[in-house]
Design a protein around this motif. Structure first.
Motif, PDB file in Angstrom:
ATOM      1  N   HIS A 158      -8.980   2.964   7.040  1.00 58.98           N
ATOM      2  CA  HIS A 158     -10.440   2.980   6.951  1.00 58.98           C
ATOM      3  C   HIS A 158     -11.084   1.810   7.685  1.00 58.98           C
ATOM      4  O   HIS A 158     -12.289   1.610   7.572  1.00 58.98           O
ATOM      5  N   PHE A 159     -10.296   1.026   8.414  1.00 56.29           N
ATOM      6  CA  PHE A 159     -10.849  -0.123   9.121  1.00 56.29           C
ATOM      7  C   PHE A 159     -11.693   0.355  10.308  1.00 56.29           C
ATOM      8  O   PHE A 159     -11.160   0.977  11.234  1.00 56.29           O
ATOM      9  N   PRO A 160     -12.986   0.049  10.331  1.00 51.67           N
ATOM     10  CA  PRO A 160     -13.855   0.522  11.422  1.00 51.67           C
ATOM     11  C   PRO A 160     -13.418   0.055  12.806  1.00 51.67           C
ATOM     12  O   PRO A 160     -13.671   0.740  13.799  1.00 51.67           O
ATOM     13  N   LEU A 161     -12.791  -1.114  12.891  1.00 54.88           N
ATOM     14  CA  LEU A 161     -12.393  -1.655  14.184  1.00 54.88           C
ATOM     15  C   LEU A 161     -11.380  -0.760  14.900  1.00 54.88           C
ATOM     16  O   LEU A 161     -11.368  -0.688  16.129  1.00 54.88           O
ATOM     17  N   LEU A 162     -10.542  -0.084  14.144  1.00 56.30           N
ATOM     18  CA  LEU A 162      -9.407   0.628  14.727  1.00 56.30           C
ATOM     19  C   LEU A 162      -9.794   2.034  15.166  1.00 56.30           C
ATOM     20  O   LEU A 162     -10.356   2.799  14.385  1.00 56.30           O
ATOM     21  N   PRO A 163      -9.462   2.398  16.396  1.00 53.67           N
ATOM     22  CA  PRO A 163      -9.722   3.763  16.866  1.00 53.67           C
ATOM     23  C   PRO A 163      -8.610   4.711  16.417  1.00 53.67           C
ATOM     24  O   PRO A 163      -7.497   4.280  16.102  1.00 53.67           O
ATOM     25  N   HIS A 164      -8.916   5.979  16.383  1.00 53.22           N
ATOM     26  CA  HIS A 164      -7.872   6.983  16.149  1.00 53.22           C
ATOM     27  C   HIS A 164      -7.192   7.306  17.477  1.00 53.22           C
ATOM     28  O   HIS A 164      -7.829   7.237  18.528  1.00 53.22           O
ATOM     29  N   PRO A 165      -5.879   7.575  17.471  1.00 54.96           N
ATOM     30  CA  PRO A 165      -4.996   7.791  16.322  1.00 54.96           C
ATOM     31  C   PRO A 165      -4.378   6.514  15.753  1.00 54.96           C
ATOM     32  O   PRO A 165      -3.664   6.575  14.760  1.00 54.96           O
ATOM     33  N   LEU A 166      -4.643   5.355  16.377  1.00 54.69           N
ATOM     34  CA  LEU A 166      -4.069   4.100  15.883  1.00 54.69           C
ATOM     35  C   LEU A 166      -4.437   3.868  14.424  1.00 54.69           C
ATOM     36  O   LEU A 166      -3.595   3.445  13.621  1.00 54.69           O
ATOM     37  N   ARG A 167      -5.665   4.158  14.068  1.00 56.07           N
ATOM     38  CA  ARG A 167      -6.120   3.935  12.693  1.00 56.07           C
ATOM     39  C   ARG A 167      -5.306   4.766  11.705  1.00 56.07           C
ATOM     40  O   ARG A 167      -4.894   4.288  10.640  1.00 56.07           O
ATOM     41  N   PHE A 168      -5.061   6.033  12.066  1.00 58.59           N
ATOM     42  CA  PHE A 168      -4.282   6.908  11.186  1.00 58.59           C
ATOM     43  C   PHE A 168      -2.872   6.363  10.983  1.00 58.59           C
ATOM     44  O   PHE A 168      -2.374   6.287   9.862  1.00 58.59           O
ATOM     45  N   PHE A 169      -2.210   5.975  12.058  1.00 58.78           N
ATOM     46  CA  PHE A 169      -0.830   5.523  11.958  1.00 58.78           C
ATOM     47  C   PHE A 169      -0.706   4.219  11.183  1.00 58.78           C
ATOM     48  O   PHE A 169       0.200   4.057  10.360  1.00 58.78           O
ATOM     49  N   LEU A 170      -1.607   3.281  11.423  1.00 52.56           N
ATOM     50  CA  LEU A 170      -1.551   2.028  10.671  1.00 52.56           C
ATOM     51  C   LEU A 170      -1.897   2.254   9.203  1.00 52.56           C
ATOM     52  O   LEU A 170      -1.319   1.615   8.317  1.00 52.56           O
ATOM     53  N   GLY A 171      -2.828   3.152   8.942  1.00 53.15           N
ATOM     54  CA  GLY A 171      -3.166   3.472   7.564  1.00 53.15           C
ATOM     55  C   GLY A 171      -2.000   4.085   6.827  1.00 53.15           C
ATOM     56  O   GLY A 171      -1.723   3.750   5.657  1.00 53.15           O
ATOM     57  N   TYR A 172      -1.308   4.992   7.479  1.00 56.17           N
ATOM     58  CA  TYR A 172      -0.150   5.635   6.859  1.00 56.17           C
ATOM     59  C   TYR A 172       0.974   4.635   6.642  1.00 56.17           C
ATOM     60  O   TYR A 172       1.640   4.625   5.599  1.00 56.17           O
ATOM     61  N   LYS A 173       1.181   3.777   7.627  1.00 60.16           N
ATOM     62  CA  LYS A 173       2.215   2.751   7.506  1.00 60.16           C
ATOM     63  C   LYS A 173       1.905   1.798   6.360  1.00 60.16           C
ATOM     64  O   LYS A 173       2.800   1.394   5.607  1.00 60.16           O
ATOM     65  N   ALA A 174       0.640   1.428   6.199  1.00 63.12           N
ATOM     66  CA  ALA A 174       0.239   0.557   5.092  1.00 63.12           C
ATOM     67  C   ALA A 174       0.544   1.214   3.748  1.00 63.12           C
ATOM     68  O   ALA A 174       0.983   0.550   2.801  1.00 63.12           O
ATOM     69  N   LYS A 175       0.337   2.523   3.655  1.00 62.24           N
ATOM     70  CA  LYS A 175       0.647   3.246   2.419  1.00 62.24           C
ATOM     71  C   LYS A 175       2.142   3.203   2.121  1.00 62.24           C
ATOM     72  O   LYS A 175       2.556   3.028   0.966  1.00 62.24           O
ATOM     73  N   LEU A 176       2.972   3.356   3.145  1.00 59.01           N
ATOM     74  CA  LEU A 176       4.419   3.282   2.959  1.00 59.01           C
ATOM     75  C   LEU A 176       4.836   1.888   2.484  1.00 59.01           C
ATOM     76  O   LEU A 176       5.696   1.747   1.598  1.00 59.01           O
ATOM     77  N   PHE A 177       4.229   0.863   3.064  1.00 60.13           N
ATOM     78  CA  PHE A 177       4.535  -0.514   2.659  1.00 60.13           C
ATOM     79  C   PHE A 177       4.149  -0.732   1.195  1.00 60.13           C
ATOM     80  O   PHE A 177       4.892  -1.334   0.427  1.00 60.13           O
ATOM     81  N   ASN A 178       2.982  -0.251   0.806  1.00 58.38           N
ATOM     82  CA  ASN A 178       2.521  -0.420  -0.571  1.00 58.38           C
ATOM     83  C   ASN A 178       3.410   0.317  -1.561  1.00 58.38           C
ATOM     84  O   ASN A 178       3.685  -0.176  -2.658  1.00 58.38           O
ATOM     85  N   LEU A 179       3.851   1.494  -1.191  1.00 63.63           N
ATOM     86  CA  LEU A 179       4.714   2.278  -2.077  1.00 63.63           C
ATOM     87  C   LEU A 179       6.025   1.548  -2.332  1.00 63.63           C
ATOM     88  O   LEU A 179       6.481   1.441  -3.483  1.00 63.63           O
ATOM     89  N   ALA A 180       6.630   1.032  -1.281  1.00 66.34           N
ATOM     90  CA  ALA A 180       7.890   0.304  -1.428  1.00 66.34           C
ATOM     91  C   ALA A 180       7.694  -0.971  -2.239  1.00 66.34           C
ATOM     92  O   ALA A 180       8.508  -1.309  -3.110  1.00 66.34           O
ATOM     93  N   LEU A 181       6.604  -1.690  -1.975  1.00 58.21           N
ATOM     94  CA  LEU A 181       6.337  -2.932  -2.705  1.00 58.21           C
ATOM     95  C   LEU A 181       6.079  -2.655  -4.173  1.00 58.21           C
ATOM     96  O   LEU A 181       6.538  -3.390  -5.052  1.00 58.21           O
ATOM     97  N   SER A 182       5.368  -1.579  -4.467  1.00 58.14           N
ATOM     98  CA  SER A 182       5.080  -1.216  -5.852  1.00 58.14           C
ATOM     99  C   SER A 182       6.363  -0.945  -6.634  1.00 58.14           C
ATOM    100  O   SER A 182       6.521  -1.396  -7.781  1.00 58.14           O
ATOM    101  N   LYS A 183       7.287  -0.216  -6.034  1.00 53.41           N
ATOM    102  CA  LYS A 183       8.556   0.088  -6.700  1.00 53.41           C
ATOM    103  C   LYS A 183       9.350  -1.187  -6.952  1.00 53.41           C
ATOM    104  O   LYS A 183       9.966  -1.347  -8.015  1.00 53.41           O
ATOM    105  N   TRP A 184       9.312  -2.107  -5.996  1.00 48.59           N
ATOM    106  CA  TRP A 184      10.051  -3.361  -6.152  1.00 48.59           C
ATOM    107  C   TRP A 184       9.425  -4.234  -7.236  1.00 48.59           C
ATOM    108  O   TRP A 184      10.140  -4.810  -8.069  1.00 48.59           O
ATOM    109  N   VAL A 185       8.115  -4.328  -7.243  1.00 42.80           N
ATOM    110  CA  VAL A 185       7.414  -5.176  -8.214  1.00 42.80           C
ATOM    111  C   VAL A 185       7.674  -4.719  -9.642  1.00 42.80           C
ATOM    112  O   VAL A 185       7.762  -5.539 -10.564  1.00 42.80           O
ATOM    113  N   GLN A 186       7.820  -3.431  -9.848  1.00 43.37           N
ATOM    114  CA  GLN A 186       8.084  -2.899 -11.189  1.00 43.37           C
ATOM    115  C   GLN A 186       9.380  -3.436 -11.798  1.00 43.37           C
ATOM    116  O   GLN A 186       9.563  -3.402 -13.006  1.00 43.37           O
TER     117      GLN A 186
END
Length: 234
Positions: A158-186
């Motif tokens: 959702h970062f306005p600075l980033l154009p698509h498709p770069l914005r989509f890929f970085l957003g998806y990658k951030a979600k993957l990072f958060n998912l892995a970190l969440s599982k580890w933190v638990q």
């Protein structure tokens, strides 16, 4: 998984967009002001804020508006807060870990802001988690905190600075990072992972379209303070 094959296919476009963003992006300074202080009354509480440009307050003018100031203010109603900030724009988790100096400074709480630069630079989530695990181990050894608070990688899709498709890929990658970190933190007794997004929107970001604006820092400080207070009372 469709993500990686598509990323490879679009690699030339993504690389070009990344270079253009770095070339044309508005460069904002870190927030001015003291990087340590004391405020409030009550039980003594030592807090360390550590991390990247968001921790350093890029997007607002002074530290009183940034995470450090907002958090200290929110905690000052119940604690005698001794706080310090150690952050630098551009830091990845690995950079931050290498910058930690041997010290006898024991703190009660460490608040971490890292992840965006890791998403931009690291090849995959496995490397990210190796760096995160090593970083947390160094924090424990160096500062002996009772509580370590991590913040999710923000929704880069959702970062306005980033154009698509770069914005989509970085957003998806951030979600993957958060998912892995969440599982580890638990699996960690002393760590928690916060999502501060709530009702925040793109309009609440800084004028560069990439960093937090004042309202995001305000919410961030309140959410972290609530996490600390709940932990201290439990």
């Amino acid at each position: 998984m469709f993500y990686y094959p598509l990323q490879i296919a679009l690699a030339p476009i993504l690389l070009y967009q990344g270079k253009q963003v770095r070339k044309t992006a508005l460069k904002l300074p870190e927030a001015a002001g003291a990087r340590q202080g004391r405020c409030g009354e009550g039980e003594p509480l030592k807090v360390l804020i550590i991390g990247d440009s968001a921790a350093a307050g890029v997007g607002v003018d002074c530290q009183s508006e940034a995470l450090s100031g907002q958090l200290a203010q929110a905690l000052s109603h119940q604690f005698d807060v001794h706080w310090q900030l150690r952050a630098q724009s551009g830091f990845t988790t690995y950079d931050c870990m290498r910058a930690i100096e041997v010290t006898d400074c024991v703190v009660d709480v460490v608040v971490v802001s890292l992840g965006v630069n890791d998403v931009l630079r690291l090849p995959n989530v496995n490397v990210w988690m190796k760096h995160q695990s090593a970083f947390i181990s160094v924090l424990r050894q160096t500062y002996q905190p009772q509580q370590i608070i991590l913040t999710q990688v923000p929704p880069m899709g959702h970062f306005p600075l980033l154009p698509h498709p770069l914005r989509f890929f970085l957003g998806y990658k951030a979600k993957l990072f958060n998912l892995a970190l969440s599982k580890w933190v638990q699996q960690q007794n002393d760590c928690s992972l916060l999502d501060i997004s709530g009702e925040l929107t793109q309009a609440h970001m800084a004028k560069d379209g990439f960093h937090p604006g004042p309202k995001i820092y305000q919410r961030w400080g309140r959410v972290v303070a609530q996490e600390i207070i709940q932990n201290r009372l439990s």
